[in-house]
Design a protein around this motif. Structure first.
Motif, mmCIF file in Angstrom:
data_model
loop_
_atom_site.group_PDB
_atom_site.id
_atom_site.type_symbol
_atom_site.label_atom_id
_atom_site.label_comp_id
_atom_site.label_asym_id
_atom_site.label_seq_id
_atom_site.Cartn_x
_atom_site.Cartn_y
_atom_site.Cartn_z
ATOM 1 N N VAL A 36 0.896 -1.165 0.000
ATOM 2 C CA VAL A 36 0.000 0.000 0.000
ATOM 3 C C VAL A 36 0.933 1.212 0.000
ATOM 4 C CG1 VAL A 36 -1.643 1.306 1.397
ATOM 5 C CG2 VAL A 36 -1.860 -1.174 1.258
ATOM 6 N N PRO A 37 0.656 2.243 -0.848
ATOM 7 C CA PRO A 37 1.596 3.363 -0.939
ATOM 8 C C PRO A 37 1.913 4.008 0.417
ATOM 9 C CG PRO A 37 -0.129 3.576 -2.591
ATOM 10 C CD PRO A 37 -0.485 2.390 -1.746
ATOM 11 N N ALA A 38 3.194 4.243 0.683
ATOM 12 C CA ALA A 38 3.634 4.817 1.963
ATOM 13 C C ALA A 38 3.001 6.192 2.187
ATOM 14 C CB ALA A 38 5.159 4.923 1.976
ATOM 15 N N GLU A 39 2.862 6.947 1.107
ATOM 16 C CA GLU A 39 2.290 8.296 1.207
ATOM 17 C C GLU A 39 0.833 8.234 1.691
ATOM 18 O OE1 GLU A 39 2.017 10.012 -2.684
ATOM 19 O OE2 GLU A 39 1.270 11.919 -1.879
ATOM 20 N N LEU A 40 0.116 7.230 1.196
ATOM 21 C CA LEU A 40 -1.276 7.037 1.610
ATOM 22 C C LEU A 40 -1.329 6.695 3.100
ATOM 23 C CD1 LEU A 40 -4.327 6.448 1.256
ATOM 24 C CD2 LEU A 40 -3.708 4.201 0.360
ATOM 25 N N LEU A 41 -0.488 5.766 3.517
ATOM 26 C CA LEU A 41 -0.496 5.351 4.926
ATOM 27 C C LEU A 41 -0.148 6.510 5.851
ATOM 28 C CD1 LEU A 41 1.042 1.762 4.929
ATOM 29 C CD2 LEU A 41 -1.335 2.448 5.342
ATOM 30 N N GLN A 42 0.787 7.356 5.398
ATOM 31 C CA GLN A 42 1.173 8.507 6.223
ATOM 32 C C GLN A 42 0.003 9.462 6.428
ATOM 33 O OE1 GLN A 42 4.734 10.267 4.585
ATOM 34 N NE2 GLN A 42 5.886 8.512 5.395
ATOM 35 N N LEU A 43 -0.698 9.726 5.330
ATOM 36 C CA LEU A 43 -1.871 10.603 5.426
ATOM 37 C C LEU A 43 -2.940 10.002 6.328
ATOM 38 C CD1 LEU A 43 -2.730 12.025 1.887
ATOM 39 C CD2 LEU A 43 -2.594 13.302 4.042
ATOM 40 N N MET A 44 -3.168 8.698 6.164
ATOM 41 C CA MET A 44 -4.191 8.021 6.966
ATOM 42 C C MET A 44 -3.806 8.023 8.445
ATOM 43 S SD MET A 44 -5.308 4.868 4.466
ATOM 44 C CE MET A 44 -6.448 4.137 5.606
ATOM 45 N N ALA A 45 -2.512 7.915 8.706
ATOM 46 C CA ALA A 45 -2.048 7.889 10.098
ATOM 47 C C ALA A 45 -2.331 9.221 10.789
ATOM 48 C CB ALA A 45 -0.567 7.546 10.151
ATOM 49 N N GLN A 46 -2.393 10.300 9.994
ATOM 50 C CA GLN A 46 -2.660 11.622 10.577
ATOM 51 C C GLN A 46 -4.149 11.884 10.793
ATOM 52 O OE1 GLN A 46 -0.709 14.156 7.752
ATOM 53 N NE2 GLN A 46 1.292 13.243 8.234
ATOM 54 N N ALA A 47 -4.993 11.075 10.168
ATOM 55 C CA ALA A 47 -6.442 11.317 10.266
ATOM 56 C C ALA A 47 -6.937 11.033 11.679
ATOM 57 C CB ALA A 47 -7.185 10.431 9.269
ATOM 58 N N ASP A 48 -7.954 11.785 12.102
ATOM 59 C CA ASP A 48 -8.532 11.503 13.425
ATOM 60 C C ASP A 48 -9.859 10.755 13.306
ATOM 61 O OD1 ASP A 48 -10.189 13.471 12.481
ATOM 62 O OD2 ASP A 48 -9.954 14.814 14.192
ATOM 63 N N ARG A 49 -10.360 10.613 12.086
ATOM 64 C CA ARG A 49 -11.615 9.873 11.878
ATOM 65 C C ARG A 49 -11.742 9.512 10.398
ATOM 66 N NH1 ARG A 49 -16.715 9.736 14.732
ATOM 67 N NH2 ARG A 49 -15.748 11.057 16.301
ATOM 68 N N PHE A 50 -12.276 8.308 10.160
ATOM 69 C CA PHE A 50 -12.511 7.896 8.772
ATOM 70 C C PHE A 50 -13.997 7.940 8.462
ATOM 71 C CE2 PHE A 50 -8.453 6.083 9.866
ATOM 72 C CZ PHE A 50 -7.695 6.426 8.756
ATOM 73 N N TYR A 51 -14.305 8.350 7.251
ATOM 74 C CA TYR A 51 -15.680 8.355 6.763
ATOM 75 C C TYR A 51 -15.740 7.396 5.582
ATOM 76 C CZ TYR A 51 -16.263 12.362 9.782
ATOM 77 O OH TYR A 51 -16.318 13.169 10.886
ATOM 78 N N PHE A 52 -16.460 6.306 5.746
ATOM 79 C CA PHE A 52 -16.662 5.349 4.656
ATOM 80 C C PHE A 52 -17.985 5.719 3.981
ATOM 81 C CE2 PHE A 52 -13.953 1.385 5.447
ATOM 82 C CZ PHE A 52 -13.080 2.005 6.322
ATOM 83 N N VAL A 53 -17.955 5.850 2.667
ATOM 84 C CA VAL A 53 -19.162 6.232 1.934
ATOM 85 C C VAL A 53 -19.363 5.270 0.767
ATOM 86 C CG1 VAL A 53 -20.278 8.075 0.618
ATOM 87 C CG2 VAL A 53 -18.852 8.656 2.598
ATOM 88 N N ALA A 54 -20.568 4.731 0.646
ATOM 89 C CA ALA A 54 -20.833 3.745 -0.405
ATOM 90 C C ALA A 54 -22.332 3.507 -0.525
ATOM 91 C CB ALA A 54 -20.128 2.429 -0.073
ATOM 92 N N ALA A 55 -22.716 2.690 -1.514
ATOM 93 C CA ALA A 55 -24.125 2.360 -1.734
ATOM 94 C C ALA A 55 -24.312 0.845 -1.776
ATOM 95 C CB ALA A 55 -24.595 2.964 -3.067
ATOM 96 N N GLY A 56 -25.502 0.403 -1.404
ATOM 97 C CA GLY A 56 -25.901 -1.000 -1.577
ATOM 98 C C GLY A 56 -24.943 -1.982 -0.911
#
Ligand code: F6R
Length: 359
Positions: A36-56
């Motif tokens: 998984v891209p390191a840059e993505l993981l770094q950004l995710m590590a800084q997040a304080d909450r995740f919002y999952f959005v989807a349908a069905g």
């Protein structure tokens, strides 16, 4: 093409063990780091909450993702139905991170939320099966589901792939954050056990066909019931059955029965219980008795750890949050066989399109 199969749906159901092995190979084969891209993981590590959005179905996979993320990353997750979220944005946390799940990558409801998230300058990731899709192009990051083309309108292998990739992400982020549970979790082994477990479920197709004949023939209503992770999968199993067989099916939290739903239980009404969660198994067994006492036709799907005498299906045990990889397939097969037995078109149910590009 369908190859030797009569329907895409059955072909896609059967492909699921291979899909899990492919995901494991792609993301987890390198023992020293998850792909998984390191840059993505770094950004995710800084997040304080995740919002999952989807349908069905992708929304139902997101419910499972919340449990995986909260357990292994210790960060809070909010899950939203795209068509609701888009017009009723919740108050966001300080550092939100948005994760969209979409098999097709074209769902307009989900895209609407993505466009607004980008306008607000928020970080976005899409998990999609179609890597050159609109959502994949427009989000900051995308990760492939690797399920292979899904043709049948009812989503099957994409649900399974979404849960597996959510697990990969939860593990990767948890390790990045040095969460002990994540570090110790052997996800590669779990995905391999899940693939073998699905093979075992698939080997029992005759049993599923007999079961749907006995329980669902001439029935207009059906219920799926469970608690916790089993409730999440009840929603998905109910959607699968209603959308292709047109049997009016609802998924409920088993504990909610006594708060209203039990009024609908009468003679021969099929009630399918998932009981894989140890914590609540005895309570749900109580609900089974209540339904039986009112003449309902009960099917119980449990695990080696939660089984009781007379359970129709006993599944191997996985990490609790991964049980939908097996119970989901149970729901798919029940939907498939009851639809076939009604002489309906399994792959192309009425009124539905494979990708929903209007809001
Ligand atoms: C149900 C089904 C739909 C889709 C939904 C989202 O079997 O296929 O509920 O899951 O339309 O589609 P995607 O995942 O393409 O955004």
């Amino acid at each position: 093409t369908k190859g030797t199969y009569d329907t895409f749906m059955l072909k896609e159901i059967d492909e699921q063990p291979a899909v899990l092995r492919r995901i494991s190979q792609h993301y987890l084969a390198n023992n020293s780091s998850i792909n998984v891209p390191a840059e993505l993981l770094q950004l995710m590590a800084q997040a304080d909450r995740f919002y999952f959005v989807a349908a069905g179905t992708s929304y139902h996979a997101s419910l499972v993702g919340k449990r995986l993320f909260e357990k292994y990353t210790k960060k809070p997750v909010e899950v939203g139905v795209a068509s609701e979220f888009g017009y009723h944005w919740p108050l966001l946390s300080q550092k939100p991170f948005f994760i969209f799940l979409s098999q097709s990558g074209e769902t307009a409801d989900s895209r609407q939320v993505l466009v607004e998230a980008k306008k607000r300058g928020l970080s976005t990731l899409v998990l999609t099966n179609v890597v050159n899709s609109t959502l994949a192009r427009e989000a900051d990051f995308h990760l492939p589901l690797l399920a292979g083309p899904e043709i049948a309108v009812a989503s099957t292998k994409a649900y399974t792939a979404q849960i597996a990739v959510e697990a990969v992400l939860a593990k990767a982020l948890g390790v990045q954050l040095q969460e002990r549970l994540a570090v110790e979790w052997d996800l590669q082994q779990q995905l391999s056990l899940a693939a073998v477990g699905i093979d075992r479920v698939l080997a029992e197709k005759d049993k599923f066909a007999a079961l749907t004949k006995e329980y669902l023939t001439d029935q207009e209503h059906a219920f799926y019931l469970g608690r916790g992770i089993d409730y999440d999968v009840s929603l998905e199993a109910a959607l699968k059955l209603k959308e292709i067989s047109y049997v009016h099916t609802e998924g409920f939290a088993a504990g909610e029965l006594k708060h209203g739903t039990i009024a609908l239980i009468e003679d021969r009404v099929p009630a399918i219980f998932f009981i894989t969660e140890k914590l609540t198994a005895s309570h749900t067994r109580g609900n089974v008795q209540e339904v039986k006492a009112r003449g309902g036709n009960v099917v119980v799907v449990s695990t080696e750890e939660t089984k009781g005498s007379g359970d129709q299906f006993v599944l191997p045990t996985l990490t609790p949050e991964l049980m939908p990889l097996l119970t989901g397939v149970v729901g798919q097969l029940i939907a498939y066989f009851s639809t076939l037995q009604r002489g309906l078109n399994v792959d192309q149910p009425r009124n539905l399109a494979k990708s929903v590009t209007v809001e």
